[in-house]
Enzyme design. Structure first.
Site, short mmCIF file in Angstrom:
data_model
loop_
_atom_site.label_atom_id
_atom_site.label_comp_id
_atom_site.label_asym_id
_atom_site.label_seq_id
_atom_site.Cartn_x
_atom_site.Cartn_y
_atom_site.Cartn_z
N GLU A 56 -11.79 -3.12 3.18
CA GLU A 56 -12.05 -3.48 4.58
C GLU A 56 -13.44 -2.98 4.96
OE1 GLU A 56 -9.67 -1.46 7.71
OE2 GLU A 56 -8.62 -3.37 7.86
N CYS A 75 -6.64 0.87 2.76
CA CYS A 75 -7.65 1.93 2.76
C CYS A 75 -7.51 2.87 1.56
CB CYS A 75 -7.57 2.74 4.04
SG CYS A 75 -8.04 1.82 5.49
N GLU A 112 0.86 -1.19 0.00
CA GLU A 112 0.00 0.00 0.00
C GLU A 112 0.89 1.23 0.00
OE1 GLU A 112 -2.84 0.44 3.23
OE2 GLU A 112 -3.84 2.04 2.11
O1 AHR Z 1 -2.23 -1.57 6.75
C1 AHR Z 1 -2.71 -0.32 7.14
C2 AHR Z 1 -4.22 -0.22 7.05
O2 AHR Z 1 -4.83 -1.10 7.95
C3 AHR Z 1 -4.83 -0.61 5.74
O3 AHR Z 1 -4.81 0.43 4.83
C4 AHR Z 1 -6.22 -0.97 6.09
O4 AHR Z 1 -6.80 -1.91 5.21
C5 AHR Z 1 -6.12 -1.44 7.52
O5 AHR Z 1 -7.04 -0.82 8.31
#
Ligand code: AHR
Length: 659
Positions: free
Chosen positions: A378, A246, A49
């Site tokens: 999520e 996210c 990410e």
């Molecule tokens: O890994 C960090 C965050 O944790 C991610 O973006 C999310 O999917 C989770 O809440």
């Protein structure tokens, strides 16, 4: 973790033989006569990410921050000492020249009226890491009004403003034109800056001011940072999940990740604020934007490079429920669903299809062989299930073989989790993503989490997990050894349940030392260096020793999942013809283990790989990056049972060749 069976009672001589064991010895039986399940090649993978400057400022090797002046504050990252004579121009009907495109409207107009030494300085991503004798590729777009500017001088300067690299460009045209030049650094510097000065007087417009190291992963021009990709490659990951997290969802729907805006010519990829920019009050990073230089084509290419299945996750029409939770109404979901269908075409479609052609034009006529797609990151609640159904119907109608990843929300239990699981089971969901950011104790206590999961139900993607030394996303969390060995203990449970657990990944993956928002993270880097945390090496041990066939390993007929603070799993590797046993001792003292192996004939010398550190708070750091790293030694096979002493707080991988 307290080892409560340490009362010393030895029933035989000090000489341990295969027939005579210490009273505290834990006897384990490994049954190599039968395969319980196939280990999926995707069993251990990566979650990527763009958080913690993982993409811009990290993996994407661009050294100029805000190269296209498209940040909300267009001169963020730029300094103009000695002058106020640079201005920002936006596209306007009358201006000449006009801006590069509707996606890249700003450019920098520099007016040099006298010879007082106007300069533009870029600070990089908390500095620029340059290495002595390394080459750096500079490029920019310029429009030189009336050819007034005779030369652009480009310099790397160190923290004392000493020049440590220099090159020049002669801008010839009054229309937007590309220019490039190379320079070699004369000194290693972690916090270098780029300085641009001009010869001549007049007006010049600048955009897409860029600097990359020549030495990138696979020597790709304007590519990825080599040391960071190497760390990923060395994991032999089964898959690469991207782009999050996210970031997929956005704080609002309009700032969700839209993959179509991340492909094609880089200067056309519209820069936008990174959602992690202002997420945490304790860690504001106002200079965090997404240039999308690392976009979906590059993610697919990276997956291919490191031998990982690509696993894109897309917005399902729900913005982050921790932020606005904005919803795309069900009857307005078409563009979101179409994005998913088009992505499959982009990845796999023939070059004659619209999206397949774009992939081909970007340099990859061959299919990326996409097999998985994730719907939402999520999300939770009925709104998610309603939207998932729409995606599932459309994707399966057109691409029945694509495996769809659904989500169970942010927690490993509780109301949202139970609801999602119940609904997804009813829908025969194929692969459900679970997330757990929990204490090290939780990881040790939940090594049996999947033992009773329905073997006929959805398969599991443990898509985001990491032990939190303080609490979830707490800025004081550390990548300490207790977290790492607790994850290892838990991972024996993932492996033991390979029949139902098909993919797993630690999260988040990367963090910049000076610009992170979330800790712990698997890999830490600054502008010059990078290292794997202890957690990285735990992941690597499992991933590079995952085997092909799951075997049973038991103590008194039961899985070892914390009895006497010990954990174990076993596999066979049909390719290398090895039995591989993983043993984790989370106790504060050493313990003896005796392995009774059934159904395999062994050679005489084998390998033992050990990850160990005496203190639970130990960790790898920039100063001591290899403090906790696997050590390999030879192991002598004995007749009968194999005797092993497991040091306190240790992870052991025993590899035994079958003959
Ligand atoms: O890994 C960090 C965050 O944790 C991610 O973006 C999310 O999917 C989770 O809440």
């Amino acid at each position: 973790m307290k080892n409560n069976i340490r009362t010393k009672f030895t029933i035989c001589s000090l000489l341990l033989s295969s027939f005579c064991v210490n009273a505290q010895t834990t006897i384990l039986e490994v049954d190599a006569t039968k395969t319980i399940a196939k280990i999926q090649p995707t069993m251990f993978g990566l979650f990527f990410e763009d958080i913690n400057f993982a993409a811009d400022g990290g993996l994407y090797a661009e050294m100029i921050k805000n190269r296209s002046f498209e940040f909300d504050k267009p001169f963020m990252g730029w300094d103009q000492p000695n002058t106020k004579r640079s201005s920002l121009n936006k596209e306007s009907g009358s201006a000449t020249p006009i801006s590069l495109s509707a996606n890249n409207t700003n450019f920098c107009r520099v007016e040099i009226n006298n010879d007082q030494g106007f300069a533009l300085l870029n600070e990089g991503f908390r500095g620029m890491g340059v290495k002595r004798e390394a080459k750096y590729n500079f490029s920019l777009k310029a429009a030189n009004h009336n050819s007034a500017i005779k030369k652009i001088i480009i310099q790397l300067i160190d923290k004392d403003h000493k020049v440590i690299g220099e090159t020049g460009i002669v801008p010839k045209s009054d229309q937007w034109s590309n220019y490039s030049a190379q320079m070699t650094a004369t000194q290693t510097e972690a916090k270098a800056k780029l300085k641009i000065t001009f010869e001549g007087t007049g007006t010049i417009d600048l955009d897409m001011i860029s600097l990359f190291p020549e030495d990138t992963w696979k020597n790709r021009k304007n590519g990825l940072r080599k040391d960071l990709v190497q760390l990923l490659y060395d994991m032999k990951p089964g898959f690469l999940r991207f782009p999050g997290g996210c970031i997929v969802e956005g704080r609002t729907l309009s700032d969700r990740y839209q993959w179509k805006k991340s492909v094609g010519n880089v200067e056309e990829r519209k820069t936008m604020m990174n959602r992690w920019n202002v997420e945490f009050n304790h860690k504001q990073t106002p200079d965090y934007f997404q240039s999308f230089g690392l976009g979906f084509f590059e993610y697919f290419q990276l997956s291919e490079d490191i031998g990982a299945e690509p696993l894109p996750i897309l917005s399902c029409g729900m913005a982050c429920q921790y932020n606005t939770g904005e919803l795309a109404p069900l009857n307005e979901l078409d563009p979101y669903v179409q994005d998913a269908l088009d992505l499959i075409e982009f990845a796999n479609g023939a070059v004659t299809t619209s999206w397949g052609k774009i992939r081909s034009d970007m340099g990859h006529p061959k299919s990326f062989n996409l097999k998985y797609i994730g719907v939402g990151n999520e999300q939770w609640g009925p709104d998610y299930i309603d939207r998932y159904k729409v995606f599932e119907k459309a994707i399966k109608a057109k691409y029945p073989d694509i495996i769809i990843v659904s989500g169970s929300g942010p927690s490993p239990d509780g109301e949202h989790f139970d609801f999602a699981m119940q609904e997804l089971k009813k829908l025969n969901a194929e692969l459900v993503d679970e997330h757990y950011y929990q204490s090290p104790k939780w990881f040790r206590e939940n090594a049996g989490r999947y033992d009773n999961y329905d073997r006929k139900g959805p398969k599991i993607f443990a898509g985001e997990y990491a032990a939190q030394s303080v609490s979830g996303a707490n800025p004081n969390n550390r990548n300490n050894w207790e977290c790492a060995f607790s994850e290892a203990a838990f991972m024996t449970g993932l492996e033991r349940n390979a029949e139902v657990v098909h993919l797993t990944s630690y999260a988040p993956l990367m963090a910049h030392e000076d610009a992170w928002q979330w800790t712990p993270d698997m890999i830490w880097f600054n502008n010059l260096e990078s290292y794997g945390s202890a957690n990285y090496y735990v992941q690597q041990l499992f991933s590079t020793n995952k085997g092909t066939d799951l075997l049973s390993i038991t103590k008194d007929g039961k899985p070892l999942k914390g009895q006497n603070d010990l954990y174990a799993s076993a596999v066979k590797d049909a390719d290398s013809k090895e039995i591989i046993v993983k043993l984790v001792n989370t106790a504060e003292s050493a313990q003896d283990v005796s392995l009774d192996l059934k159904g395999a004939k062994l050679g005489s010398k084998e390998t033992i790989i050990r990850l160990v550190s005496p203190n639970t708070q130990d960790e790898n750091t920039f100063a001591d990056p290899k403090k906790i790293t696997p050590k390999q030694s030879e192991y002598k096979i004995t007749k009968g049972n194999q005797q092993l002493n497991l040091p306190a707080y240790s992870v052991t991988v025993l590899k035994m060749k079958m003959i």
